[in-house]
Design a protein around this motif. Structure first.
Motif, PDB file in Angstrom:
ATOM      1  N   LEU A  49      13.053  10.079 -21.368  1.00 48.93           N
ATOM      2  CA  LEU A  49      14.194   9.151 -21.307  1.00 48.93           C
ATOM      3  C   LEU A  49      15.015   9.358 -20.034  1.00 48.93           C
ATOM      4  O   LEU A  49      15.634   8.430 -19.534  1.00 48.93           O
ATOM      5  N   LEU A  50      15.020  10.585 -19.543  1.00 47.02           N
ATOM      6  CA  LEU A  50      15.789  10.863 -18.330  1.00 47.02           C
ATOM      7  C   LEU A  50      14.946  10.675 -17.065  1.00 47.02           C
ATOM      8  O   LEU A  50      15.459  10.829 -15.952  1.00 47.02           O
ATOM      9  N   GLY A  51      13.664  10.381 -17.243  1.00 51.59           N
ATOM     10  CA  GLY A  51      12.778  10.202 -16.091  1.00 51.59           C
ATOM     11  C   GLY A  51      12.610  11.479 -15.281  1.00 51.59           C
ATOM     12  O   GLY A  51      12.483  11.449 -14.065  1.00 51.59           O
ATOM     13  N   GLY A  77      17.327  13.317 -40.902  1.00 50.27           N
ATOM     14  CA  GLY A  77      16.356  13.711 -41.901  1.00 50.27           C
ATOM     15  C   GLY A  77      14.971  13.246 -41.475  1.00 50.27           C
ATOM     16  O   GLY A  77      14.011  14.003 -41.478  1.00 50.27           O
ATOM     17  N   LYS A  78      14.907  12.012 -41.015  1.00 49.75           N
ATOM     18  CA  LYS A  78      13.643  11.342 -40.726  1.00 49.75           C
ATOM     19  C   LYS A  78      13.476  11.163 -39.219  1.00 49.75           C
ATOM     20  O   LYS A  78      14.467  11.010 -38.504  1.00 49.75           O
ATOM     21  N   GLY A  79      12.249  11.179 -38.733  1.00 46.28           N
ATOM     22  CA  GLY A  79      11.998  10.971 -37.309  1.00 46.28           C
ATOM     23  C   GLY A  79      12.120   9.500 -36.920  1.00 46.28           C
ATOM     24  O   GLY A  79      12.119   8.614 -37.777  1.00 46.28           O
ATOM     25  N   GLY A  80      12.251   9.257 -35.631  1.00 49.20           N
ATOM     26  CA  GLY A  80      12.227   7.892 -35.115  1.00 49.20           C
ATOM     27  C   GLY A  80      13.484   7.082 -35.351  1.00 49.20           C
ATOM     28  O   GLY A  80      13.489   5.866 -35.177  1.00 49.20           O
ATOM     29  N   VAL A  81      14.586   7.752 -35.741  1.00 49.96           N
ATOM     30  CA  VAL A  81      15.808   6.987 -36.032  1.00 49.96           C
ATOM     31  C   VAL A  81      16.744   6.900 -34.822  1.00 49.96           C
ATOM     32  O   VAL A  81      17.754   6.203 -34.871  1.00 49.96           O
ATOM     33  N   THR A  98      17.521   9.188 -28.231  1.00 47.23           N
ATOM     34  CA  THR A  98      18.292   8.123 -27.584  1.00 47.23           C
ATOM     35  C   THR A  98      19.777   8.488 -27.588  1.00 47.23           C
ATOM     36  O   THR A  98      20.464   8.364 -26.565  1.00 47.23           O
ATOM     37  N   VAL A  99      20.260   8.956 -28.734  1.00 42.07           N
ATOM     38  CA  VAL A  99      21.673   9.336 -28.846  1.00 42.07           C
ATOM     39  C   VAL A  99      21.965  10.559 -27.986  1.00 42.07           C
ATOM     40  O   VAL A  99      22.936  10.579 -27.215  1.00 42.07           O
ATOM     41  N   ALA A 100      21.094  11.572 -28.062  1.00 41.44           N
ATOM     42  CA  ALA A 100      21.353  12.828 -27.339  1.00 41.44           C
ATOM     43  C   ALA A 100      21.440  12.575 -25.830  1.00 41.44           C
ATOM     44  O   ALA A 100      22.381  13.020 -25.163  1.00 41.44           O
ATOM     45  N   VAL A 101      20.467  11.826 -25.304  1.00 41.94           N
ATOM     46  CA  VAL A 101      20.418  11.592 -23.857  1.00 41.94           C
ATOM     47  C   VAL A 101      21.614  10.743 -23.400  1.00 41.94           C
ATOM     48  O   VAL A 101      22.300  11.066 -22.427  1.00 41.94           O
ATOM     49  N   VAL A 115      15.157   0.006 -20.563  1.00 36.06           N
ATOM     50  CA  VAL A 115      15.538   0.847 -19.422  1.00 36.06           C
ATOM     51  C   VAL A 115      14.608   2.046 -19.272  1.00 36.06           C
ATOM     52  O   VAL A 115      14.308   2.463 -18.159  1.00 36.06           O
ATOM     53  N   THR A 116      14.148   2.596 -20.410  1.00 30.79           N
ATOM     54  CA  THR A 116      13.265   3.764 -20.330  1.00 30.79           C
ATOM     55  C   THR A 116      11.998   3.409 -19.566  1.00 30.79           C
ATOM     56  O   THR A 116      11.527   4.179 -18.735  1.00 30.79           O
TER      57      THR A 116
END
Ligand SMILES: Nc1ncnc2c1ncn2[C@@H]1O[C@H](COP(=O)(O)OP(=O)(O)O)[C@@H](O)[C@H]1O
Ligand SMILES: [Mg+2]
Length: 269
Positions: free
Chosen positions: A55-57, A16-20, A24-27, A221-222
């Protein structure tokens, strides 16, 4: 209305909200799934604040905005990453794209499935919120993971999304994914609390697979252009995502079996 005869399972990551923690989860889930010898695609469908490539560089010169403009095809913009993923990069800071129509959203998914029929899994990292494009991306998914945190704004916003989906009778494949929790037990407790509210007010349950622990390594790590799955496979975060990938795959196997079993019953109604 092209329905491609595809075996690709589509998994949506929403909130619902951004920044949660959607990206991070998808990658990390994409990386964990590709560790299972699956051919995994990641569509960054956050058309306003795309950052899967960061995130994947990955350096992505083209993105889905060029597909929507009509100047490029999905295969022109897609990137094979060094991790073995197929990334379809999203567009950043493009206000007009954040408001694409449902037809455009569905047609993008069709193009991806037709261009890459060998994909076992297509993960969709969606934008936050309830825009019609966002909801259309989610409608194409076999399974949706709703990322949430244990804080009032996230709880309220995720409930808004659940309520909208419940009107479409789509709670069956909706899984809550508590993120940044302090223990697995706390994550499960947050899910239980949400599920009780859904049972009480929507008269339908939501589902649960796992929670993701708070782990500072994820942002560290990112900055170093690394990933926890590849560089720190025994870290709590990496283990969380590898477990989530396992749970998801067994659930997908299970749900396709259930869908086949239930078909004759539905026809009697
Ligand atoms: N489990 C976690 N532990 C620690 N930090 C996290 C975790 N999940 C996400 N973050 C951090 O939260 C911030 C927002 O995450 P992001 O995935 O970009 O959210 P979204 O895609 O929903 O906007 C990032 O700085 C990310 O590193
Ligand atoms: Mg994001």
């Amino acid at each position: 209305m092209s329905q491609s005869p595809t075996t690709t399972r589509i998994i949506g990551i929403a909130s619902g909200k951004g920044g949660v923690g959607k990206t991070t989860v998808a990658v990390n889930l994409a990386l964990a799934l590709s560790r299972q010898n699956l051919r995994v695609g990641l569509l960054d469908a956050d058309l306003g604040l795309a950052n899967s490539q960061i995130l994947l560089g990955v350096n992505a010169p083209l993105n889905v905005s060029h597909v929507f403009e009509g100047s490029k095809s999905v295969t022109d913009v897609a990137v094979e990453t060094s991790h073995g993923l197929l990334l379809i990069p999203g567009a950043s800071g493009n206000q007009s794209l954040a408001n694409i129509t449902s037809v455009q959203a569905t047609s993008l998914i069709d193009q991806v499935l037709q261009s890459y029929p060998e994909l076992d899994v297509l993960l969709i990292d969606s934008a936050a919120g309830l825009s019609s494009a966002n909801m259309s991306f989610l409608d194409t998914c076999d399974l949706r993971l709703l990322v949430m945190q244990d804080e009032p704004a996230s709880i309220a916003d995720v409930y808004g999304l659940i309520k909208l989906e419940s009107r479409k009778d789509r709670l069956k494949n909706l899984y809550l994914l508590p993120n940044r929790v302090t223990s697995a037990a706390n994550g499960k407790a947050l899910f239980d609390k949400m599920n009780l509210v859904c049972m009480k007010f929507l008269e339908q349950p939501v589902s649960y697979l796992a929670s993701i622990l708070q782990d500072e390594l994820l942002s560290k790590v990112t900055r170093k252009r690394e990933t926890v799955i590849e560089h720190y496979p025994t870290s709590p975060a990496a283990k969380n995502f590898l477990n989530l990938a396992h749970a998801l795959l067994s659930e997908l196997g299970e749900s396709s079996a259930t869908a086949t079993r239930q078909e004759p019953q539905q026809e009697q109604v």
